[in-house]
Design a protein around this motif. Structure first.
Motif, short mmCIF file in Angstrom:
data_model
loop_
_atom_site.label_atom_id
_atom_site.label_comp_id
_atom_site.label_asym_id
_atom_site.label_seq_id
_atom_site.Cartn_x
_atom_site.Cartn_y
_atom_site.Cartn_z
N CYS A 100 -80.67 25.07 25.99
CA CYS A 100 -82.23 25.78 26.61
C CYS A 100 -82.11 26.26 25.04
O CYS A 100 -81.59 27.43 24.68
CB CYS A 100 -81.95 26.52 27.74
SG CYS A 100 -83.74 27.03 27.43
N GLN A 101 -83.46 26.39 24.39
CA GLN A 101 -83.78 26.76 22.94
C GLN A 101 -83.78 28.35 23.70
O GLN A 101 -83.53 29.44 22.83
CB GLN A 101 -84.95 26.49 21.97
CG GLN A 101 -86.14 26.33 23.40
CD GLN A 101 -86.20 25.13 24.05
OE1 GLN A 101 -85.72 24.42 23.58
NE2 GLN A 101 -86.87 25.02 25.13
N ARG A 116 -81.06 30.22 35.29
CA ARG A 116 -82.82 30.84 35.38
C ARG A 116 -83.22 29.49 37.55
O ARG A 116 -83.63 30.70 37.64
CB ARG A 116 -83.78 29.52 34.41
CG ARG A 116 -84.77 30.35 34.03
CD ARG A 116 -86.43 29.62 33.63
NE ARG A 116 -85.26 29.04 32.03
CZ ARG A 116 -85.47 29.97 31.54
NH1 ARG A 116 -85.77 31.22 31.65
NH2 ARG A 116 -84.98 29.08 29.78
N CYS A 159 -89.36 30.25 30.45
CA CYS A 159 -89.10 28.29 30.89
C CYS A 159 -90.61 28.24 29.52
O CYS A 159 -91.17 27.98 30.47
CB CYS A 159 -88.72 28.30 31.09
SG CYS A 159 -88.61 26.67 31.81
N SER A 160 -90.41 26.95 28.76
CA SER A 160 -92.05 26.23 28.38
C SER A 160 -91.56 25.12 28.95
O SER A 160 -92.30 24.14 29.19
CB SER A 160 -91.59 26.11 26.51
OG SER A 160 -89.91 25.24 26.35
N CYS A 162 -90.27 22.39 29.59
CA CYS A 162 -90.07 21.18 28.06
C CYS A 162 -89.10 20.50 28.44
O CYS A 162 -88.68 19.07 27.81
CB CYS A 162 -89.14 22.08 26.88
SG CYS A 162 -87.21 22.50 26.92
N ARG A 163 -87.84 20.74 29.68
CA ARG A 163 -86.91 19.35 30.21
C ARG A 163 -86.14 19.38 28.81
O ARG A 163 -85.87 18.29 29.46
CB ARG A 163 -87.87 18.10 30.57
CG ARG A 163 -89.07 18.68 31.31
CD ARG A 163 -90.02 17.17 32.11
NE ARG A 163 -89.17 16.42 32.73
CZ ARG A 163 -89.35 15.52 33.52
NH1 ARG A 163 -90.09 14.33 32.14
NH2 ARG A 163 -88.72 14.58 34.37
N CYS A 165 -82.65 20.61 29.14
CA CYS A 165 -81.86 20.66 29.78
C CYS A 165 -82.10 19.35 30.95
O CYS A 165 -80.57 18.37 31.49
CB CYS A 165 -81.58 22.35 30.95
SG CYS A 165 -83.13 22.33 31.72
N ALA A 176 -87.68 22.11 34.49
CA ALA A 176 -88.89 22.26 34.44
C ALA A 176 -89.73 22.16 36.04
O ALA A 176 -90.72 23.69 35.50
CB ALA A 176 -89.57 21.77 33.35
S1 SF4 Z 1 -86.86 23.39 30.82
FE1 SF4 Z 1 -84.61 23.89 30.39
S2 SF4 Z 1 -84.11 23.63 28.52
FE2 SF4 Z 1 -86.65 23.80 28.96
S3 SF4 Z 1 -87.05 25.86 28.97
FE3 SF4 Z 1 -86.58 25.52 30.47
S4 SF4 Z 1 -84.37 26.32 30.95
FE4 SF4 Z 1 -84.92 25.54 28.88
#
Ligand code: SF4
Ligand code: SF4
Ligand code: SF4
Length: 512
Positions: A100-101, A116, A159-160, A162-163, A165, A176
């Motif tokens: 994860c960024q 998370r 958490c954006s 973004c998937r 992970c 996500a």
């Molecule tokens: S979806 Fe996963 S990688 Fe993307 S921001 Fe959320 S926890 Fe991080």
């Protein structure tokens, strides 16, 4: 986190006078040593009662919030079987921890995807599993109290969605989706996020994220028409609310107003003009984005999307094309058919929405557009795969089209193109750091850190190949990078849309 009161939970973090330093650009993405609590101070503003109520949520945190939250969690577990499965199947293998960024950028272990998700999972265990009910903490189950709710609010807004992970999880666990469910639960108890919920309210009331009324849109369009004519001498029109056109273009409202987004609007208009295809924008459907997805709320998504259905019935276009917007394309591709379909009034040859890149790429392949690549010779271009496009959609009719078509199109309009390192592109792409409703000023330091992996990858090709333009197909990515790049010492003009490049290379008037 120390004991917390309800008032502290809804109070905004104090405004900081100075920006935090950003990571140094080295071109390398390293897994950091963990720093516990390093991101605990980044907190999005909580939505005010009037914002919440407009969306049909309680105005403020309800007194029986714990009971209400657990009830809503139970409903979601029942409704979304995937959520229930994600709760049960994590084996804590650790494969997602450094993917994860927001973890890579902040070093906070709670930004590891598994951690998370654990914030949600420990409440699930406590109230929905036999072991958790009997053995409590020993079984990893924890009471849902105010401290934990405060952590939910903080980290589910880091958490954006973004998937990335989920790509690395051997079981495909999609954090996500867990973060969307957490936000839906928080909204249902009166703890919503200001930025996203204000925008949804604007769409309900005015019709688009920027809150631009019909006359303001018209002004913006006239401005663009004048600019194109001044620049090229050719009167390219941007039609609005025209009935029976071939194409209805639905694009993010940022394209009408923000920079560099507006340059892509210029590009779209030139493409339609030069290909001789009748088209229209709609003052009703003046927003492709759909922030309902960010809060996991189906009703909000449907209400926002219904404006597009109304425009289709009013204007009777034959084709539906979506402009440059990452999450909007995900909603269009994955959800529109369920939310507002079927699209039975469209031309059966084009029964589903198409992405503007697919459309323009096809036109160039068919020889419908004259291109002078040298118009972009000042640029060495790279491409940032928007994560919503990359990991949640396709483009065209071939697998991988969402990666290949934007690159094919760029290479048709520029002479110099280079990809960023393989582990940062295509399905492995990193988020810009502001998706999922995080594009808000009070967390700009978090956004800068979340952008770190992409900025490192960009820096590496700037150093090795002289890249000076990163092409984007997402309104949020454009807003994010133009803000964040200067913080890293990179000029903001380095970010721009693919259709900005198309518009520059397209030779107007050279075709019949
Ligand atoms: S979806 Fe996963 S990688 Fe993307 S921001 Fe959320 S926890 Fe991080
Ligand atoms: S990769 Fe999947 S199974 Fe492994 S810890 Fe992460 S979420 Fe759990
Ligand atoms: S803003 Fe762009 S990169 Fe970030 S989540 Fe959205 S599509 Fe992905």
């Amino acid at each position: 986190m120390a004991d917390i009161t309800k008032e502290q939970l809804i109070t905004s973090a104090p405004k900081k006078k100075e920006r935090e330093p950003v990571p140094k650009l080295t071109g390398k993405i390293k897994t950091p040593k963990i720093v516990t609590g390093a991101a605990s101070h980044y907190k999005c503003h909580v939505a005010k009662p009037e914002v919440q109520e407009k969306l049909g949520f309680p105005g403020e945190l309800v007194d029986n919030w714990q009971e209400a939250a657990i009830r809503r969690m139970g409903e979601l577990l029942e409704k979304y079987k995937s959520l229930q499965v994600y709760m049960d199947i994590c084996v804590r293998c650790g494969a997602c921890t450094d993917k994860c960024q927001f973890f890579l950028g902040t070093k906070d272990p709670k930004n590891m995807p598994v951690a998370r998700a654990e914030l949600f999972r420990k409440v699930y265990r406590r109230y929905f599993t036999r072991e958790g009910k009997i053995f409590g903490k020993v079984a990893g189950a924890v009471d849902f109290d105010l401290e934990l709710l405060a952590e939910w609010y903080t980290y589910f807004h880091q958490c954006s969605q973004c998937r990335r992970c989920s790509l690395y999880c051997p079981y495909g666990i999609d954090t996500a989706e867990i973060s969307m469910a957490a936000r839906e639960i928080m909204d249902s108890i009166g703890l919503g996020q200001k930025y996203v919920n204000e925008i949804i309210g604007k769409v309900y009331e005015i019709g688009n994220n920027l809150g631009m009324s019909g006359p303001a849109l018209q002004n913006a369009i006239e401005f663009v028409e004048e600019e194109i004519e001044e620049d090229t001498g050719i009167p390219v029109k941007l039609p609005m609310d025209v009935e029976d056109a071939e194409v209805l273009l639905v694009t993010p409202s940022a394209d009408f107003f923000a920079s560099p987004h507006i340059e892509s609007l210029v590009g779209y208009a030139k493409v339609f003009h030069q290909a001789g295809i009748s088209w229209t924008l709609s003052s009703t459907a003046s927003e492709a984005g759909n922030f309902g997805m960010f809060i996991g709320n189906y009703n909000a998504m449907q209400k926002i999307a219904s404006r597009i259905k109304d425009a289709i019935y009013e204007l009777r276009p034959k084709r539906l094309i979506v402009g440059e917007c990452g999450h909007a394309w995900r909603v269009a591709y994955q959800f529109w058919n369920t939310l507002i379909g079927p699209f039975d009034t469209l031309n059966p040859k084009y029964p589903r929405p198409q992405h503007i890149c697919e459309f323009t790429n096809d036109l160039i392949d068919k020889g419908a557009l004259e291109i002078d690549k040298s118009a972009n010779d000042e640029f060495v271009v790279t491409f940032h795969d928007s994560c919503n496009v990359a990991r949640a959609t396709r483009m065209g009719d071939k697998p991988g089209g969402q990666f290949d078509i934007p690159r094919e199109l760029i290479k048709k309009v520029v002479n110099k193109y280079v990809d960023m390192p393989a582990e940062t592109i295509r399905e492995k792409t990193f988020c810009c750091g502001s998706g999922g409703g995080l594009l808000t000023d009070e967390i700009v330091d978090l956004r800068a850190k979340g952008a770190m992996p992409r900025m490192q990858a960009l820096h590496s090709v700037m150093e090795t190949h002289g890249v000076n333009f990163m092409a984007l197909i997402c309104a949020i990515c454009k807003a994010q990078f133009t803000k964040i790049m200067p913080m890293y010492g990179v000029p903001m003009e380095t970010a721009g849309g693919i259709h900005q490049l198309v518009g520059r290379a397209l030779v107007l008037g050279a075709k019949e």
